[in-house]
Design a protein around this motif. Structure first.
Motif, mmCIF file in Angstrom:
data_model
loop_
_atom_site.group_PDB
_atom_site.id
_atom_site.type_symbol
_atom_site.label_atom_id
_atom_site.label_comp_id
_atom_site.label_asym_id
_atom_site.label_seq_id
_atom_site.Cartn_x
_atom_site.Cartn_y
_atom_site.Cartn_z
ATOM 1 N N LYS A 1 0.625 -1.073 -0.245
ATOM 2 C CA LYS A 1 0.222 -0.061 0.170
ATOM 3 C C LYS A 1 1.043 1.206 -0.099
ATOM 4 C CE LYS A 1 -3.351 2.269 2.283
ATOM 5 N NZ LYS A 1 -3.350 3.406 1.743
ATOM 6 N N ALA A 2 1.559 1.369 0.832
ATOM 7 C CA ALA A 2 2.624 2.898 0.799
ATOM 8 C C ALA A 2 3.388 2.417 -0.665
ATOM 9 C CB ALA A 2 3.742 2.494 2.104
ATOM 10 N N ASP B 1 0.824 4.024 -2.690
ATOM 11 C CA ASP B 1 0.886 5.689 -2.928
ATOM 12 C C ASP B 1 2.222 6.533 -3.262
ATOM 13 O OD1 ASP B 1 -1.727 4.793 -1.835
ATOM 14 O OD2 ASP B 1 -0.697 4.845 -0.014
ATOM 15 N N GLU B 2 3.117 6.025 -2.788
ATOM 16 C CA GLU B 2 4.891 6.488 -3.186
ATOM 17 C C GLU B 2 4.756 6.771 -5.099
ATOM 18 O OE1 GLU B 2 7.130 4.902 0.512
ATOM 19 O OE2 GLU B 2 7.380 4.005 -1.381
ATOM 20 N N ALA C 1 2.190 6.292 -6.924
ATOM 21 C CA ALA C 1 1.185 7.463 -7.178
ATOM 22 C C ALA C 1 1.488 9.071 -7.257
ATOM 23 C CB ALA C 1 -0.341 7.489 -7.137
ATOM 24 N N ALA C 2 2.551 9.097 -5.855
ATOM 25 C CA ALA C 2 3.143 10.312 -5.847
ATOM 26 C C ALA C 2 3.755 11.101 -7.083
ATOM 27 C CB ALA C 2 3.111 10.457 -4.653
ATOM 28 N N ARG D 1 2.628 4.849 -15.034
ATOM 29 C CA ARG D 1 2.800 4.192 -13.767
ATOM 30 C C ARG D 1 2.558 2.684 -13.563
ATOM 31 N NH1 ARG D 1 -2.255 7.716 -10.906
ATOM 32 N NH2 ARG D 1 -0.845 9.652 -11.099
ATOM 33 N N GLU E 1 4.653 -0.033 -10.988
ATOM 34 C CA GLU E 1 3.842 -0.565 -9.957
ATOM 35 C C GLU E 1 3.776 -1.740 -10.139
ATOM 36 O OE1 GLU E 1 -0.461 1.969 -8.963
ATOM 37 O OE2 GLU E 1 -0.085 0.274 -10.886
ATOM 38 N N ARG F 1 -9.296 12.466 -9.560
ATOM 39 C CA ARG F 1 -9.770 12.503 -8.176
ATOM 40 C C ARG F 1 -10.689 11.662 -8.222
ATOM 41 N NH1 ARG F 1 -7.983 17.272 -8.975
ATOM 42 N NH2 ARG F 1 -9.441 17.935 -9.966
ATOM 43 N N GLY G 1 -3.892 1.210 -8.919
ATOM 44 C CA GLY G 1 -3.674 2.398 -7.709
ATOM 45 C C GLY G 1 -5.347 2.508 -7.617
ATOM 46 N N LYS H 1 -9.235 1.794 -7.202
ATOM 47 C CA LYS H 1 -10.141 2.775 -6.425
ATOM 48 C C LYS H 1 -11.637 3.254 -7.615
ATOM 49 C CE LYS H 1 -6.561 6.129 -4.700
ATOM 50 N NZ LYS H 1 -5.857 7.182 -5.303
#
Length: 363
Positions: A88-89, A92-93, A95-96, A106, A110, A257, A284, A288
């Motif tokens: 998970k972390a 997020d990294e 995606a940022a 991306r 991943e 978003r 990721g 969503k």
């Protein structure tokens, strides 16, 4: 245990050549230019993780002249950072770090990281597809072309054991396409063969409903993207009134978003959504979409976006984590003359991971 690791990155061009002229409503595809991303780390000696990036011409946000230069820039940035080994972390990294405007990069990053931290054996997640060789139901894809070419594909898919056929429409005249579907339905009832169609936005708001009324006569399971994306009020009206369930595809591209994802699905209210991780911003972002869709009672299935077996393997494993019942769009591994050899096998309308078959070279 979660820890931080550093990696080196290598990009390998992967020009893929189709076995035939692959017709879509946006034109004919003969080749696709993809790139493999290989990550290595001293924390995982002797192995590498691999991912795949490759825009779809005319559709992907990263279909742009500077794509390769942008991917190289991301690779250099990756080498200057440390990343978590917690999934998970890590997501997020990434995606940022990688903007949504580079969705396939991306996805590649991943996949390569998850492969690396899982031992570099092409296992992306804990999942039944890889771990237990549990098959995934898939549809057989019929490409656009002349009527005899499409008819030949249909016969090949049915003879190969597919019980869900997806036909791309919109390249030749609608009456001919309808007749091809009619011939299938005359021979095979809806309980024997499921028929899906994908218009890729080929209908107009003015003629869409009349064409959908005709498709209803053939007990069509669903139609993907009947009109061009971005016509929200027109699409909402179609979703309300269509006699054939509508599945959104291109409509989902470039939505950054979660609030906007929810707003679009709440407004349009489709029966299904079609998920292509390479186009949507990776695994990721796709997760969503699934969470929001399921919360709204909207069905979904996952589809590859003409990746090689490297990307297809990652998408299949991701789909398997949800134990899908509906046939997925993951039968594209046999499209290319020069695909990478892999354990992925299509048999009797299912995609299998045959661990007895090795991966081919990826240099």
């Amino acid at each position: 245990m979660n820890r931080k690791v550093r990696v080196s990155a290598e990009i390998v061009p992967l020009p893929l050549r189709f076995k035939f002229d692959a017709g879509t409503s946006r034109g004919v595809l003969r080749e696709k230019h993809n790139y493999l991303l290989k990550l290595r780390s001293p924390d995982f000696p002797g192995v590498f993780g691999i991912g795949e990036a490759g825009p779809l011409v005319g559709l992907s946000l990263d279909d742009r002249p500077d794509f390769f230069a942008s991917m190289q820039h991301i690779a250099k940035t990756v080498e200057q950072c440390s990343f978590s080994t917690d999934r998970k972390a890590l997501m997020d990294e990434i995606a940022a770090l990688v903007p949504l405007e580079l969705p396939s990069v991306r996805f590649a990053l991943e996949t390569a990281f998850l492969d690396l931290v899982n031992g570099g054996i092409r296992r992306i997640f804990p999942n039944s597809f890889f771990d237990d060789q549990a098959p995934i139901p898939i549809n057989g894809l019929v490409w656009m072309g002349k009527a005899d070419f499409m008819e030949r594909q249909i016969k090949e898919k049915i003879d190969a054991g597919f019980r869900c056929i997806k036909m791309k429409i919109g390249a030749i005249d609608f009456d001919t396409e309808w007749e091809l579907l009619y011939q299938i339905r005359k021979r095979y009832g809806k309980n024997e063969i499921t028929l899906r169609v994908d218009a890729n936005g080929a209908f107009t708001p003015a003629d869409a409903l009349a064409k959908l009324e005709r498709l209803k006569e053939l007990n069509i399971h669903s139609i993907e993207q009947p009109i061009q994306a971005g016509q929200y009020d027109e699409m909402a009206a179609l979703c309300r009134h269509s006699p054939v369930p509508i599945a959104l595809d291109e409509e989902l591209i470039g939505i950054p978003r979660e609030s906007e994802m929810r707003s679009i699905l709440s407004h349009l209210k489709p029966t299904y959504i079609i998920l292509k991780p390479t186009l949507l911003g990776g695994l990721g972002a796709t997760a969503k979409w699934i969470s929001i869709a399921e919360g709204l009672g909207i069905g979904w299935w996952m589809t590859s976006a003409l990746e090689s077996n490297v990307g297809l393997n990652a998408i299949a494993q991701f789909a398997a984590t949800y134990s899908p019942d509906l046939p997925q769009g993951l039968g594209t591994g046999q499209l290319y003359h020069n695909n990478i050899e892999s354990p992925l096998t299509v048999r009797d309308g299912y995609l299998w991971y045959d661990a007895r078959r090795p991966w081919g070279a990826m240099e």
